[in-house]
Write a protein that holds these residues in place. Structure first.
Motif, PDB file in Angstrom:
ATOM      1  N   ILE A 115       3.850  -3.870  -2.404  1.00  0.00           N
ATOM      2  CA  ILE A 115       3.036  -3.074  -1.158  1.00  0.00           C
ATOM      3  C   ILE A 115       4.061  -4.092   0.018  1.00  0.00           C
ATOM      4  O   ILE A 115       3.585  -4.061   1.151  1.00  0.00           O
ATOM      5  CB  ILE A 115       2.054  -2.075  -0.585  1.00  0.00           C
ATOM      6  N   SER A 116       4.802  -5.740  -0.532  1.00  0.00           N
ATOM      7  CA  SER A 116       4.717  -5.998   0.724  1.00  0.00           C
ATOM      8  C   SER A 116       5.241  -6.431   1.322  1.00  0.00           C
ATOM      9  O   SER A 116       5.223  -6.546   2.313  1.00  0.00           O
ATOM     10  CB  SER A 116       5.694  -7.744  -0.661  1.00  0.00           C
ATOM     11  N   LYS A 175     -10.463   2.368   3.035  1.00  0.00           N
ATOM     12  CA  LYS A 175      -9.988   2.526   2.074  1.00  0.00           C
ATOM     13  C   LYS A 175     -11.399   2.992   1.602  1.00  0.00           C
ATOM     14  O   LYS A 175     -11.218   4.281   0.752  1.00  0.00           O
ATOM     15  CB  LYS A 175     -10.575   0.588   1.602  1.00  0.00           C
ATOM     16  N   SER A 182       5.353  -3.243   3.101  1.00  0.00           N
ATOM     17  CA  SER A 182       4.999  -1.691   4.002  1.00  0.00           C
ATOM     18  C   SER A 182       4.004  -2.046   5.295  1.00  0.00           C
ATOM     19  O   SER A 182       3.630  -3.093   6.198  1.00  0.00           O
ATOM     20  CB  SER A 182       3.791  -1.987   3.425  1.00  0.00           C
ATOM     21  N   LYS A 186       0.392  -0.231   5.200  1.00  0.00           N
ATOM     22  CA  LYS A 186      -1.043  -0.983   3.895  1.00  0.00           C
ATOM     23  C   LYS A 186      -2.074  -1.705   5.040  1.00  0.00           C
ATOM     24  O   LYS A 186      -3.156  -1.237   4.861  1.00  0.00           O
ATOM     25  CB  LYS A 186      -0.484  -2.683   3.873  1.00  0.00           C
ATOM     26  N   ASP A 187      -1.932  -2.442   6.142  1.00  0.00           N
ATOM     27  CA  ASP A 187      -3.388  -2.544   7.201  1.00  0.00           C
ATOM     28  C   ASP A 187      -4.000  -1.151   7.177  1.00  0.00           C
ATOM     29  O   ASP A 187      -5.274  -1.411   7.619  1.00  0.00           O
ATOM     30  CB  ASP A 187      -3.100  -2.824   8.356  1.00  0.00           C
ATOM     31  N   GLU A 190      -6.028  -0.294   4.094  1.00  0.00           N
ATOM     32  CA  GLU A 190      -7.077  -1.089   3.387  1.00  0.00           C
ATOM     33  C   GLU A 190      -8.217  -0.717   4.607  1.00  0.00           C
ATOM     34  O   GLU A 190      -9.401  -1.039   4.810  1.00  0.00           O
ATOM     35  CB  GLU A 190      -6.431  -2.949   4.711  1.00  0.00           C
ATOM     36  N   LYS A 201       1.326  -6.030  -5.916  1.00  0.00           N
ATOM     37  CA  LYS A 201       1.174  -6.527  -4.525  1.00  0.00           C
ATOM     38  C   LYS A 201       2.530  -6.761  -4.122  1.00  0.00           C
ATOM     39  O   LYS A 201       2.987  -6.465  -2.835  1.00  0.00           O
ATOM     40  CB  LYS A 201       0.191  -8.111  -4.549  1.00  0.00           C
ATOM     41  N   GLY A 247       5.892   1.244   0.683  1.00  0.00           N
ATOM     42  CA  GLY A 247       4.888   1.494  -0.756  1.00  0.00           C
ATOM     43  C   GLY A 247       6.600   1.397  -1.176  1.00  0.00           C
ATOM     44  O   GLY A 247       7.368   0.978  -1.628  1.00  0.00           O
ATOM     45  N   TYR A 265      -0.718   2.072  -4.002  1.00  0.00           N
ATOM     46  CA  TYR A 265      -1.267   0.585  -3.035  1.00  0.00           C
ATOM     47  C   TYR A 265      -2.606  -0.204  -3.881  1.00  0.00           C
ATOM     48  O   TYR A 265      -2.017  -1.362  -3.983  1.00  0.00           O
ATOM     49  CB  TYR A 265      -1.746   0.735  -1.500  1.00  0.00           C
TER      50      TYR A 265
END
Length: 199
Positions: A155-156, A168, A158, A161-162, A165, A152, A67, A137
């Motif tokens: 964190i592009s 969550k 990262s 991130k997945d 996600e 966004k 991040g 994030y």
């Protein structure tokens, strides 16, 4: 109307105070320092009428594997260590930073700047590192009218991130339990139903 600009030296002094303040009385990881300063500058920009994206850019925040990250902030940490104002314990995955109790007084902030620091410090003390990273994030409040969803961008690049996600639901529950987010914010994170804009 002319945009308000901030001096990089003023920002450096501010960041030094935030680092020392966040690491006062309890060691804090360098990852948490980075995310805490990112959130601090978001609130600071609003309180003083600056454009957050400009401030974040001025101190070199960029998308990184975990991040928002700033080499400038790391440089300030090294400088503070060199002055003896903080101590750093090197660990395998991160560094633990703790303020020198004898130095804290010279870095004290006043008024709204101190209130923002207290709020950020309270947040980072409540959350685990992963919960704090998730909050950065997916925080729908990191948004500007002029630039859209700047979160966004940060964190592009990262690498996690997945994973965040997919988890969550777990993190939202944790943030709700710790009274960091309410149901409305949870809904925005889950469903993207609304966006808040920085004035």
């Amino acid at each position: 109307m002319k945009e308000k600009k901030i001096d990089i030296f003023e920002l450096g002094d501010l960041i030094d105070s935030v680092i020392v303040g966040m690491a006062d009385k309890k060691p804090i990881s360098s990852i948490v320092i980075q995310k805490g300063i990112f959130l601090y500058l978001l609130s600071y920009s609003r309180a003083h009428g600056y454009k957050f994206k400009d401030i974040a850019s001025s101190v070199g925040f960029e998308p990184y594997k975990y991040g928002p990250f700033s080499d400038f902030v790391n440089g300030e940490i090294d400088t503070l260590q060199g002055y003896g104002d903080i101590f750093i314990e090197r660990k395998a995955n991160t560094n633990l930073i703790e303020s020198n109790p004898e130095s804290v007084e010279k870095y004290l902030l006043n008024g709204i700047d101190n209130k923002i620091l207290e709020n950020v410090k309270s947040l980072v003390e409540k959350l685990t590192t992963n919960e704090l990273v998730f909050f950065v994030y997916f925080n729908p409040d990191i948004y500007e009218k002029q630039d859209g969803d700047i979160r966004k961008y940060f964190i592009s690049n990262s690498e996690i991130k997945d994973k965040l996600e997919k988890e969550k639901g777990y993190f939202i529950k944790k943030l709700q339990e710790k009274s960091v987010i309410d149901q409305g914010t949870s809904d925005v994170i889950l469903y993207g139903t609304a966006k808040k804009a920085i004035d």
